[in-house]
Design an enzyme around this catalytic site. Sequence first.
Site, PDB file in Angstrom:
ATOM      1  N   GLU A   1     -12.306 -27.797  57.978  1.00  0.00           N
ATOM      2  CA  GLU A   1     -12.897 -26.473  57.816  1.00  0.00           C
ATOM      3  C   GLU A   1     -14.262 -26.335  58.479  1.00  0.00           C
ATOM      4  O   GLU A   1     -14.499 -25.375  59.221  1.00  0.00           O
ATOM      5  CB  GLU A   1     -13.019 -26.128  56.325  1.00  0.00           C
ATOM      6  N   THR A   2     -15.168 -27.267  58.221  1.00  0.00           N
ATOM      7  CA  THR A   2     -16.561 -27.056  58.671  1.00  0.00           C
ATOM      8  C   THR A   2     -17.254 -28.304  59.204  1.00  0.00           C
ATOM      9  O   THR A   2     -18.471 -28.291  59.380  1.00  0.00           O
ATOM     10  CB  THR A   2     -17.417 -26.502  57.509  1.00  0.00           C
TER      11      THR A   2
END
Length: 352
Positions: free
Chosen positions: A137-138
């Site tokens: 995700e990040t």
Amino acid sequence: MRRLLPTAFSLALVLLGAALPALPASAQKVARGETPYATREDAMQFADDVAARRNLDRAWVRATIGGARLLPNVPRLMLPAPRGTAKNWRVYRSRFIDPVRIAAGVRFWQANAAALARAEAEYGVPAEIIVGIVGVETIYGRNMGNFRVIDALATLSFDFPQGHPRAAERQAFFRSELESFLSTESRTAENPMVPLGSYAGAMGMPQFMPSSIAKYAIDFDGDGRIDLVNNPSDVIGSVASYFKAFGWQPGVPPIYPVAFDEARLKKDVLLAPDILPSFSADSFVAGGAVLEGEALRHAGLLALVELQNGADAPSYVAGTQNFYVITRYNWSSYYAMSVIELGREVRAAMEP
């Protein structure tokens, strides 16, 4: 909640060089400052409806939505890839499993080993799956998005591209997320114009949409507040909470290797349910799938998951209920495989 496909889809657009249609006339006017959301009848009617439904201050809701800015490129990013675009698991995988992300995952796991172990004990979700999610995700908080959440959600609520095959459904989804965001922000002392996230309105290290923050985010370290931006413990507990809510089964692998007995293979039958587990191990084998070891003793249902490799032959795995649960985070088998494989790579890198 749908975890959308912000990262993967934007990469696909760059790789494909897809032609992007012009914005609707109303969106062009907002972008030029001719029709700010504060003067848009549909936006202000929505504000009034939300204020009434949620018992919020009408002037505050109107001012918040009215202060949102249209993000001109965001509607285009919501459009699906052009027809005939070949999916490629190897290319997709290479975007998320690389030395930089693996090294960052090792650091994240080592720094948060206690919280990961507690989440696994309390929710049954393996540390490597949580590590895989936050990494995909990040990159463990390195890239949480630079779009104002209010701008992203307002843009997709009032100027969603009507050329999308599910425009009405998706616009309704984003309006519900905008409503959830306003409801949550109204209960804090923070400025609703400040939170940043993805172009789809997802926030924090795990990229939760507003409704998922309201339903599944938890204060895992007990400090009295939920912080998905700066507190890895809350992030870890919240991801585990999300998976448990969607039916994660402790101790069950998300995938098994699978081969085929071509002489009796009924691939069309096995692929028909897509990624929804629908076959017992016995019926799976009866359809021509070849399983070994633990997979043959699997007590639940299985799905045949196909991962296309462009012009090359597809790859296949047998997906369990837990594979399906990962796709509830982001509705993509390619995404789920990236989460699984990144988590495995990080675990392997830690073993020495």
